[in-house]
Scaffold this motif. Structure first.
Motif, short mmCIF file in Angstrom:
data_model
loop_
_atom_site.label_atom_id
_atom_site.label_comp_id
_atom_site.label_asym_id
_atom_site.label_seq_id
_atom_site.Cartn_x
_atom_site.Cartn_y
_atom_site.Cartn_z
N ALA B 128 -22.02 20.17 13.02
CA ALA B 128 -22.94 19.03 13.14
C ALA B 128 -22.60 18.17 14.27
CB ALA B 128 -22.63 18.18 11.96
N TRP B 129 -21.02 18.18 14.51
CA TRP B 129 -20.81 17.37 15.73
C TRP B 129 -20.97 18.10 17.05
CZ3 TRP B 129 -20.63 12.38 16.41
CH2 TRP B 129 -20.66 11.62 15.28
N ILE B 130 -21.18 19.40 17.00
CA ILE B 130 -21.54 20.21 18.19
C ILE B 130 -22.89 19.76 18.56
CG2 ILE B 130 -21.88 22.48 19.08
CD1 ILE B 130 -19.43 23.49 17.83
N ASN B 131 -24.04 19.85 17.46
CA ASN B 131 -25.11 19.52 17.63
C ASN B 131 -25.41 18.10 17.98
OD1 ASN B 131 -26.01 22.05 16.57
ND2 ASN B 131 -26.61 21.29 14.72
N SER B 324 -21.51 4.54 7.68
CA SER B 324 -22.12 5.46 6.98
C SER B 324 -22.83 6.33 8.03
CB SER B 324 -23.10 4.79 6.15
OG SER B 324 -22.59 3.65 5.19
N ILE B 325 -23.64 5.64 9.09
CA ILE B 325 -24.31 6.41 9.92
C ILE B 325 -23.71 7.50 10.49
CG2 ILE B 325 -25.47 6.34 12.17
CD1 ILE B 325 -26.54 3.33 11.35
N VAL B 326 -22.17 7.13 11.00
CA VAL B 326 -21.53 8.06 11.86
C VAL B 326 -20.89 9.11 10.78
CG1 VAL B 326 -19.34 8.30 12.97
CG2 VAL B 326 -20.89 6.24 13.34
N VAL B 327 -20.57 8.83 9.33
CA VAL B 327 -19.89 9.95 8.65
C VAL B 327 -21.04 10.56 7.88
CG1 VAL B 327 -18.89 9.92 6.31
CG2 VAL B 327 -17.93 8.57 8.12
N PHE B 328 -22.32 10.05 7.57
CA PHE B 328 -23.33 10.72 6.81
C PHE B 328 -24.67 11.13 7.41
CE2 PHE B 328 -26.63 10.20 3.64
CZ PHE B 328 -26.63 11.41 3.02
N VAL B 329 -25.24 9.87 8.04
CA VAL B 329 -26.72 10.10 8.48
C VAL B 329 -26.64 11.00 9.68
CG1 VAL B 329 -28.59 8.56 9.28
CG2 VAL B 329 -27.15 7.67 7.57
N LEU B 330 -25.71 10.57 10.70
CA LEU B 330 -25.84 11.38 11.90
C LEU B 330 -25.71 12.83 11.88
CD1 LEU B 330 -24.36 9.04 14.57
CD2 LEU B 330 -26.55 9.85 14.50
N LEU B 335 -27.68 18.45 11.42
CA LEU B 335 -27.78 19.70 10.92
C LEU B 335 -29.20 20.07 10.54
CD1 LEU B 335 -24.80 19.71 8.44
CD2 LEU B 335 -24.91 21.13 10.59
N ALA B 336 -30.11 19.05 10.00
CA ALA B 336 -31.36 19.14 9.61
C ALA B 336 -32.32 19.55 10.83
CB ALA B 336 -32.06 18.14 8.83
N TYR B 337 -32.13 18.95 11.94
CA TYR B 337 -32.64 19.18 13.19
C TYR B 337 -32.59 20.41 13.76
CZ TYR B 337 -34.77 18.77 17.97
OH TYR B 337 -35.41 18.98 18.93
N GLY B 338 -31.15 20.61 13.68
CA GLY B 338 -31.01 22.17 14.34
C GLY B 338 -31.20 23.26 13.52
#
Lengths: 346, 576
Positions: B128-131, B324-330, B335-338
């Motif tokens: 996720a964080w690579i994306n 929450s944004i950093v840990v969950f939303v982003l 992942l969903a977009y990728g």
């Protein structure tokens, strides 16, 4: 004979010849029924493959359709496959039936006495330089330079190896991990022979962005994470082009192929199925399916390539002779050490 | 006469051997074997020129400290471990304070968000964080550059760096600090805080000067545990460190086991050094806890007041939303977009969205069903067997009278300090050769998972068992119920919630397990995490994202199903 009649005779002869040749050209390769029978009795085959999973899946699927023998695939980098096969043999717990990796890993197995003799009929159709009694070069992987067309206009793209040293590419070159795959080291050896070690040392100044394998490096270029690749396998370029990614490629002069070798380890649990799979992949049918769809070249004479592939005969090849491969195998650990010294981030 | 007395003794001994003794002895021997056998191979392997050659040497230990490259990797590991500890401190403590002690709106919801990383896996987090933050093509970088500085072609965020690794590890392991700290904050004696406030000190001064020092052992305990896990982490340093040529001890072990020429002895030596380091951290943690520094956190059932923040609650709410944004939303969005684009591109466009990756996964890829089947099988049966063994161990430790029971507990808990990749090396060395040649079967993964994660099961069942007074069991025994009957009819029903939570935790861990699987899988025995790794190795981040989404969906459905069936609370599910 009159000129007109002579023409008619020639046309008739040509048509007749075509009638005779056509069935031959489309004739399916026949496989030794005894081998097929023995392979079917074994019922399965396990393929250790450093090529793309898709290519391996395509091969195993076609093999199953043709012979009813199911196959399993273990896919990993060349070096991981080499170590896994050696580990299995050493522990006398062998799962691998057919091993195919980039050069010279199958040769390494042969030199260590860990392969069994092939004895496959189809190997007879391959040039002597592309085989031994223990393995055959099933594929020639083109080693090219790849670039992202959105970031690099075609006229600015690197055409030759020396163009990679241009400072404008610093920090923008994707490099597959040279300790995990053999292709970067084949190119390393070629460039060392052609341009000398200074060239390679200078290349280290470019701060390569290292990726675990070629697929990841190709993806980095395709997405624009990196602008160009150091060297890229022709099949990885094909994958990106077919996906519609904005990538182009150059074929430097000279370049070389990484011959993907195929063999059977000693003690393979399904030796007949393994032999039949190799017969199949070396046949014209197998070669077309396994190689051409993935922009891989064949060492079997007489293969016609699709138009989208870079013409085989236009590639100026730096030839590795069989003796050079053996020497390369011996030198490989020290070459990897040297490359690491030059290319590791300071 | 003598002969009669001997046979009488033997007969008496036989009479003492009942089913309970047989089961307890068998489980104890099994645990000793599962844990000590691979650990023994690690030591033996590291002291030989080659693990299978009886030629002893200390060369490999000397090499670790004299080889320039290995030394660099050792310092990278230390830097990352300490950095992760600090990151967990920065993230976990304020969140714990806000959620446990203040009147911040929606704080109970944020408590759930804080444990979200437990539900995913480090491997998925790294993808996720690579994306999100790959220096050129990460979504955050693309958006930042488009909004603020179109001339910039690189960054400003770079996940392929030491800081990127620390950041991701910190996000993943901060829940340990959060859970430990919030637990202590909720049960502390509020008298000193009240005294501080009466003396005219404000909320923040009281919190910094009084509250936090009071719960510092809990904070330190959480931080040290996070550091133990960070030191043994493989997936995040492998995925984020490779492009920047950053290696740590775990990735070096993998290299040594998979690169020609293989050096299993050096890998084992590095593994042992890592184990020494993690045990040192656990020892310090144990000393801290044993000092009795929790005297202000007693079992008296204090319920400290909720601090009313006034207008400051909007600041704390903002912090919670940002977290929450950093840990969950982003990560979920990335992942969903990728997973919904065919190939990643610097040009973001909704018109490119497609289900192509999912279609490929479920109609073409040869591994999808095999990997899902294997992961689910291992998770279902592995968790069940592991919880059963753990229950017997806990029973023996907390209800038994054997002088060896604490040794057994110590051995069962030992794998907590042995990183997954290190344990896998020991298992591989021990189980690859006849007569115990399990390599090449799903069985080796089964054995590997159970041995490695036994501490999770033991902890879950033990913590439930110590809360149950032995009176009921004693009554049952007095009434003539056998050991097995007592365990099945009295003890297990009483510790059911703990057993269920333990089973669920193990199920989730096994479903996404990676470190052990990477070394032990073979063709036909691939699991989902291996598919993810293969996709990453091939640079196919889109399919990796799609498979990650599938795995997250299965995890969430499992948690929901388990909750409906048994009422197991999500917050009781924590990883080992």
């Amino acid at each position: 004979m009159e000129k007109k009649n002579r023409g008619m005779v020639l046309i008739t002869l040509t048509v007749l010849l075509l009638f005779v040749m056509l069935p031959l050209a489309f004739a399916e390769t026949t496989f030794d029924p005894k081998l097929v029978e023995a392979a079917k009795k074994e019922g399965k085959v396990s393929l250790y493959n450093s090529g793309s999973r898709e290519a391996g899946d395509t091969l195993l699927k076609a093999f199953k359709e043709k012979f009813g023998i199911s196959g399993e695939q273990y896919r990993a980098t060349s070096n991981k496959i080499l170590t896994k096969v050696m580990e299995e043999i050493k522990a006398n717990n062998i799962y691998c039936d057919v091993v195919t990796t980039g050069s010279p890993n199958v040769l390494q197995l042969q030199l260590k006495g860990l392969l069994q003799k092939l004895n496959v009929e189809q190997a007879k159709h391959y040039p002597k330089t592309q085989k031994t009694d223990y393995y055959v070069n099933v594929t020639g992987i083109g080693l090219f330079i790849m670039y992202n067309k959105d970031l690099v206009p075609e006229n600015e793209a690197p055409k030759e190896w020396k163009d990679l040293l241009n400072p404008k590419w610093k920090g923008k070159i994707a490099m597959p991990d040279w300790t995990a795959s053999t292709s970067p080291m084949i190119v390393y050896k070629m460039l060392r022979d052609v341009y000398g070690t200074e060239f390679l040392k200078n290349a280290g100044e470019q701060d390569f962005v290292v990726h675990k394998a070629h697929g990841a490096a190709a993806n980095a270029v395709a997405t624009g994470e990196c602008a160009i690749s150091f060297e890229m396998l022709s099949d990885r370029i094909a994958v990106q082009v077919k996906k519609g990614a904005p990538v182009g490629y150059s074929v430097p002069s000279p370049t070389t192929f990484n011959p993907r070798q195929i063999g059977i380890p000693k003690g393979a649990p399904h030796p007949n199925a393994a032999r039949l799979l190799i017969e199949f992949v070396l046949s014209p049918e197998g070669q077309k399916m396994y190689n051409l769809g993935y922009w891989l070249y064949s060492f079997r004479p007489g293969i016609t390539y699709p138009k989208e592939m870079y013409p085989f005969d236009k590639i100026k090849v730096y030839d590795f002779t069989p003796e050079m491969w053996i020497k390369f195998t011996e030198e490989l650990p020290s070459l990897i050490e040297e490359a690491t010294k030059f290319w590791r981030k300071k | 006469m003598d002969r009669i007395s001997t046979s009488e003794k033997f007969f008496n001994l036989l009479k003492q051997i009942n089913l309970g003794t047989v089961i307890q002895t068998s489980v104890a021997l099994l645990v000793l074997f599962l844990v000590l056998y691979p650990v023994g191979w690690l030591w033996l392997g590291s002291l030989r020129t080659d693990p299978f050659t009886p030629d002893y040497t200390l060369t490999w230990y000397v090499k670790i400290f004299t080889d320039e490259v290995l030394w660099q990797r050792l310092t990278n590991t230390l830097f990352i471990t300490v950095g992760t500890g600090l990151m967990c401190l920065i993230l976990g403590v304020p969140m714990a304070w806000i959620v446990a002690r203040t009147d911040t709106p929606l704080r109970r919801r944020f408590e759930l968000v804080a444990v979200v990383p437990f539900m995913t896996a480090p491997l998925i987090g790294a993808i996720a964080w690579i994306n999100l933050a790959a220096p050129r093509t990460g979504l955050l970088n693309l958006i930042y550059r488009q909004l603020f500085d179109p001339s910039l072609r690189y960054g400003p965020f770079n996940v392929y760096s030491l800081w990127g690794i620390i950041f991701c590890l910190g996000l993943y392991y901060s829940p340990y600090v959060f859970l430990f700290t919030s637990g202590a904050l909720r049960s502390m004696d509020p008298a000193l805080e009240e005294a501080s406030r009466v003396s005219g000190h404000g909320i923040f001064r009281t919190s910094f000067k009084i509250t936090l020092p009071l719960v510092y052992p809990a904070i330190t305990s959480g931080v040290l545990l996070a550091m133990v896990f960070a030191a043994g982490q493989f997936a995040i340093p492998a995925l984020l460190g490779t492009p920047a040529q950053i290696s740590v001890m775990t990735t070096t072990i993998y290299e040594l086991m998979n690169r020609w020429p293989i050096n299993r002895s050096l890998a084992a030596a590095i593994g042992n050094l890592l184990v020494f380091f993690t045990f040192l951290l656990l020892y310090i943690r144990g000393k801290l806890l044993a000092r009795g520094a929790f005297t202000t956190v007693t079992g008296k059932g204090y319920r400290p007041d909720v601090i009313k923040l006034g207008k400051w609650k909007y600041l704390t709410l903002s912090i919670c939303i940002l977290y929450s944004i950093v840990v969950f939303v982003l990560p979920m969005f990335a992942l969903a977009y990728g997973s919904l684009v065919k190939f990643w591109s610097v040009k973001i466009s909704l018109s490119r969205l497609t289900f192509w990756n999912y279609t490929y996964l479920f109609t073409e890829h040869s591994l999808t069903y095999v990997a899902l089947k294997n992961s689910l099988l291992l998770a279902l049966f592995g968790a069940t067997v592991c919880v059963l063994i753990s229950s017997v161990i806990s029973f023996m430790v907390h209800r038994g009278k054997s002088p060896w029971r604490h040794t057994l507990e110590y051995i069962a808990m030992m794998p907590v300090g042995v990183p997954g990749v290190v344990f896998a090396v020991g298992i591989l060395l021990g189980w690859i050769r006849p007569p115990l040649a399990l390599y090449g079967t799903l069985g080796i993964l089964f054995v590997g998972y159970i041995s490695r994660f036994l501490p999770v099961g033991v902890r879950a069942t033990s913590s439930s068992l110590v809360q149950v007074h032995p009176e009921l069991e004693e009554s049952a025994r007095v009434a003539g119920t056998t050991w097995g009957g007592t365990l099945l009819r009295i003890t297990l029903p009483l510790i059911k919630p703990g057993v269920q939570a333990g089973w669920m935790t193990l199920f989730i861990i096994f479903l996404r397990e990676f470190g052990v699987s990477l070394f032990l899988y073979s063709p036909g025995n691939e699991v989902v995490s291996i598919m993810l790794y293969e996709f990453w190795e091939d640079g196919d981040m889109m399919r990796a994202s799609a498979m990650s989404m599938v795995l997250i969906a299965i995890t969430l459905i499992s948690i929901y199903g388990m909750r409906r069936l048994t009422g197991t609370d999500v917050s009781s599910i924590t990883t080992g």
